[in-house]
Design a protein around this motif. Sequence first.
Motif, mmCIF file in Angstrom:
data_model
loop_
_atom_site.group_PDB
_atom_site.id
_atom_site.type_symbol
_atom_site.label_atom_id
_atom_site.label_comp_id
_atom_site.label_asym_id
_atom_site.label_seq_id
_atom_site.Cartn_x
_atom_site.Cartn_y
_atom_site.Cartn_z
ATOM 1 N N ARG A 57 0.826 -1.221 0.000
ATOM 2 C CA ARG A 57 0.000 0.000 0.000
ATOM 3 C C ARG A 57 0.855 1.264 0.000
ATOM 4 O O ARG A 57 1.863 1.346 0.710
ATOM 5 N N PRO A 58 0.447 2.268 -0.791
ATOM 6 C CA PRO A 58 1.307 3.448 -0.980
ATOM 7 C C PRO A 58 1.413 4.365 0.231
ATOM 8 O O PRO A 58 2.382 5.106 0.351
ATOM 9 N N GLU A 59 0.420 4.330 1.127
ATOM 10 C CA GLU A 59 0.454 5.306 2.219
ATOM 11 C C GLU A 59 1.464 4.946 3.311
ATOM 12 O O GLU A 59 1.716 5.741 4.205
ATOM 13 N N LEU A 60 2.046 3.758 3.216
ATOM 14 C CA LEU A 60 3.012 3.353 4.244
ATOM 15 C C LEU A 60 4.354 4.045 4.009
ATOM 16 O O LEU A 60 4.777 4.265 2.881
ATOM 17 N N HIS A 90 -8.866 1.411 -5.784
ATOM 18 C CA HIS A 90 -8.889 2.872 -5.706
ATOM 19 C C HIS A 90 -7.530 3.462 -5.375
ATOM 20 O O HIS A 90 -7.434 4.585 -4.893
ATOM 21 N N LEU A 91 -6.469 2.728 -5.637
ATOM 22 C CA LEU A 91 -5.113 3.242 -5.432
ATOM 23 C C LEU A 91 -4.468 3.450 -6.794
ATOM 24 O O LEU A 91 -4.750 2.728 -7.744
ATOM 25 N N ARG A 92 -3.621 4.492 -6.868
ATOM 26 C CA ARG A 92 -2.958 4.792 -8.137
ATOM 27 C C ARG A 92 -1.459 4.502 -8.087
ATOM 28 O O ARG A 92 -0.776 4.557 -9.103
ATOM 29 N N GLU A 93 -0.957 4.264 -6.883
ATOM 30 C CA GLU A 93 0.477 4.002 -6.725
ATOM 31 C C GLU A 93 0.669 2.828 -5.783
ATOM 32 O O GLU A 93 -0.279 2.359 -5.163
ATOM 33 N N GLY A 94 1.907 2.403 -5.671
ATOM 34 C CA GLY A 94 2.214 1.340 -4.723
ATOM 35 C C GLY A 94 3.711 1.123 -4.642
ATOM 36 O O GLY A 94 4.455 1.540 -5.526
#
Lengths: 141, 82
Positions: A12-15, A55-59
């Motif tokens: 997950r990108p928010e990490l 619903h994520l655009r990055e990772g």
Amino acid sequence: MPRDYEILYIVRPELDDQQVQEAVGSVNRLIENVGGTVVKTDVWGRRKLAYEVRHLREGHYVLTDFKADPQAIPEMEATLKISDTVFRHLIVRKPDKLRRGTRAQPTPAEPPPEAVAPQAAVPSDIAEEESKEPQEPEVET
Amino acid sequence: MASEQWKLTPRRRRVCSFCAAGIEYIDYKEYSRLRRYLSERATILPRRTTGTCMHHQRQLARAIKRARIMSLLPFVPSRNAA
């Protein structure tokens, strides 16, 4: 008999970096838990996805080479499917470099060396001949 | 019209670019190399357009499909790209 595999997974990108490392650690622990051994871990880093996933655009992409028994793979898949941090993964068997040379042999334990050596050579005469031509296919973009 | 051009103009027989480069195994992780084998609509280009040999076309198709699963290549073009 353990086989060579590689797993590419997206975290997950928010990490942040530390949390990504934790996720990498948990995947590596999973590999060890199912009886495999980690050979190499390569963190590609944050990357844009080609399309939206959950619903994520990055990772964060991570590539890990490991050895494991084929029976261990479904176990890993089951755990990864319910993971919170890893939202997509792909486990692929690594190409066997001698596959073409050893296919004829029912027991690949000891392939005769002379059967392997000539197969390994790439048809270099073809490569030489056509090297002047543009190597890219004509593709309209 | 323009897409029909290859039928009309006689084209030299091309050699498979993977054979020419001496690639034995097409890795899905080299997605930037694979992108050239996708059309504008992100479909896999046929052999007749790219000149890829059957052996490598099969590998190529598999590699592109794997790259799509990992969101390295698109299934459909993104709305702003096309």
